[in-house]
Design a protein around this motif. Structure first.
Motif, PDB file in Angstrom:
ATOM      1  N   ASP A   1     -11.837  -1.447   8.609  1.00  0.00           N
ATOM      2  CA  ASP A   1     -10.675  -2.238   8.228  1.00  0.00           C
ATOM      3  C   ASP A   1      -9.989  -2.881   9.421  1.00  0.00           C
ATOM      4  N   GLN A   2      -9.895  -2.182  10.538  1.00  0.00           N
ATOM      5  CA  GLN A   2      -9.224  -2.738  11.708  1.00  0.00           C
ATOM      6  C   GLN A   2     -10.011  -3.901  12.298  1.00  0.00           C
ATOM      7  N   THR A   3     -11.320  -3.760  12.363  1.00  0.00           N
ATOM      8  CA  THR A   3     -12.162  -4.870  12.814  1.00  0.00           C
ATOM      9  C   THR A   3     -11.985  -6.073  11.905  1.00  0.00           C
ATOM     10  N   LEU A   4     -12.013  -5.831  10.615  1.00  0.00           N
ATOM     11  CA  LEU A   4     -11.887  -6.905   9.638  1.00  0.00           C
ATOM     12  C   LEU A   4     -10.571  -7.656   9.805  1.00  0.00           C
ATOM     13  N   LEU A   5      -9.465  -6.930   9.893  1.00  0.00           N
ATOM     14  CA  LEU A   5      -8.157  -7.564   9.990  1.00  0.00           C
ATOM     15  C   LEU A   5      -8.009  -8.348  11.288  1.00  0.00           C
ATOM     16  N   ASN A   6      -8.514  -7.799  12.386  1.00  0.00           N
ATOM     17  CA  ASN A   6      -8.421  -8.509  13.656  1.00  0.00           C
ATOM     18  C   ASN A   6      -9.284  -9.764  13.667  1.00  0.00           C
ATOM     19  N   ALA A   7     -10.431  -9.702  13.030  1.00  0.00           N
ATOM     20  CA  ALA A   7     -11.302 -10.871  12.966  1.00  0.00           C
ATOM     21  C   ALA A   7     -10.656 -11.992  12.165  1.00  0.00           C
ATOM     22  N   VAL A   8     -10.056 -11.643  11.041  1.00  0.00           N
ATOM     23  CA  VAL A   8      -9.474 -12.644  10.154  1.00  0.00           C
ATOM     24  C   VAL A   8      -8.157 -13.192  10.706  1.00  0.00           C
ATOM     25  N   LEU A   9      -7.370 -12.336  11.352  1.00  0.00           N
ATOM     26  CA  LEU A   9      -6.043 -12.744  11.820  1.00  0.00           C
ATOM     27  C   LEU A   9      -6.010 -13.064  13.317  1.00  0.00           C
ATOM     28  N   GLN A  10      -7.145 -13.215  13.941  1.00  0.00           N
ATOM     29  CA  GLN A  10      -7.169 -13.489  15.379  1.00  0.00           C
ATOM     30  C   GLN A  10      -6.372 -14.750  15.684  1.00  0.00           C
ATOM     31  N   GLY A  11      -5.366 -14.598  16.564  1.00  0.00           N
ATOM     32  CA  GLY A  11      -4.504 -15.709  16.940  1.00  0.00           C
ATOM     33  C   GLY A  11      -3.429 -16.046  15.928  1.00  0.00           C
ATOM     34  N   GLU A  12      -3.331 -15.278  14.850  1.00  0.00           N
ATOM     35  CA  GLU A  12      -2.379 -15.589  13.780  1.00  0.00           C
ATOM     36  C   GLU A  12      -1.322 -14.505  13.587  1.00  0.00           C
ATOM     37  N   TRP A  13      -1.287 -13.501  14.445  1.00  0.00           N
ATOM     38  CA  TRP A  13      -0.341 -12.416  14.245  1.00  0.00           C
ATOM     39  C   TRP A  13       0.665 -12.361  15.391  1.00  0.00           C
ATOM     40  N   ALA A  14       1.831 -11.793  15.101  1.00  0.00           N
ATOM     41  CA  ALA A  14       2.884 -11.620  16.101  1.00  0.00           C
ATOM     42  C   ALA A  14       2.857 -10.184  16.605  1.00  0.00           C
ATOM     43  N   GLU A  15       3.319  -9.987  17.835  1.00  0.00           N
ATOM     44  CA  GLU A  15       3.256  -8.666  18.457  1.00  0.00           C
ATOM     45  C   GLU A  15       4.633  -8.021  18.475  1.00  0.00           C
TER      46      GLU A  15
END
Length: 316
Positions: A197-211
């Protein structure tokens, strides 16, 4: 998307803190949920336990229970004993609960809640991004590290988050078709997602999430646990194999298992409860080894923490 939901009670607020779990993890999710409820008795958000089947949740805890029927959409994701449908259910939560909530804070069940203004976190400005999260621990001291699972997928290097705590803007999540994109990626790469799940979310949201600041997801590792005692951490996350309920080598301080055991004795008396051990102080040499590990990483940890002016700082 065809996602159906049944609830034991209506929503009361427009924001929610949500846990997704199966029956095995129910006592641990309920414990963290109860900790949040105790911290915020006058809260302006709901606390929700989601699952793909009906769970026996004590009504007196005052938590909302939602059963989400995802229609088998995760069947091709390489499910196993450790990662069941409940692991991926967070992907469907914004769609399932879109009529009820504008903002959702998702938390994994293997957390210990110490404090924090959850109302305020649920209201921070995400700059139009669908989600906010804390960097994964592997990038705290080495922010330029290329996450191995993204590298294996041929994806470029970049900021990589831990998926155990995610703040979700429901409208932006749905508008960006995050669920649809995740399903497509998951079906096409099920055997290649190292951290599922973590790989999936990072792949899909790469560059689209706030820290957001690491106090909201303090990943409890050999190199970070002593620093946790020096900070006003809000959510401690047990990311490794050692959990408060499964710690045969006594890697964790006994306080975590003791708190969980007291909760389970009251609310889940028929379940097997953890027995607190002595922790690292009871293992010869363990405390010295931990101290040395932290000494070596102190400077880089300070640099990482210095990026956040406060616990509600949001970085693009």
């Amino acid at each position: 998307m065809d996602v159906r939901v049944e609830s034991d009670r209506p929503a009361r607020h427009r924001h929610a803190v949500v846990f997704c779990c199966d029956d095995n993890y129910l006592p641990y999710a309920a414990f963290a949920a109860a900790q949040i409820a105790q911290l915020a008795p006058e809260r302006d958000f709901d606390i929700v336990i989601c699952a793909d089947t009906r769970l026996e949740l004590p009504d007196a805890l005052g938590l909302r229970h939602c059963v989400i029927d995802a229609g088998g959409m995760f069947d091709g994701f390489g499910l196993d004993a450790r990662r069941t449908v409940s692991t991926y259910l967070r992907l469907a939560v914004p769609e399932a609960l879109a009529r009820d909530y504008d903002r959702i804070l998702y938390l994994d069940s293997d957390v210990f809640v110490r404090g924090g203004d959850f109302d305020a976190l649920l209201r921070v400005d995400l700059g139009g991004r669908p989600a906010a999260a804390v960097r994964d621990n592997q990038q705290w001291r080495t922010p330029g590290r290329h996450a191995a699972d993204l590298k294996a997928l041929g994806l470029p290097n970049g900021a990589y988050f831990n998926a155990g705590v995610m703040l979700i803007d429901v409208a932006a999540w749905r508008g960006g078709r995050v669920l649809e994109r995740a399903l497509e990626f998951g079906q096409n790469n099920a055997g290649r997602m190292r951290h599922k799940d973590q790989t999936l979310l990072n792949a899909v949201l790469q560059g689209e999430w706030a820290e957001i600041a690491p106090v909201w997801n303090w990943q409890y590792t050999r190199a970070s646990r002593l620093f946790e005692a020096m900070l006003d951490t809000h959510v401690v996350h047990f990311i490794g194999p050692a959990k408060p309920w499964a710690d045969p080598e006594h890697r964790l301080p006994p306080q975590f298992a003791a708190g969980l055991a007291r909760f389970m004795a009251r609310w889940f008396p028929d379940r097997s409860r953890p027995v607190p051990g002595r922790g690292p102080m009871g293992v010869p040499g363990a405390a010295r080894a931990l101290a040395w590990t932290h000494l070596r990483g102190a400077g880089r940890t300070e640099a990482y923490l210095g990026r956040f002016a406060g616990d509600l700082t949001v970085l693009p």
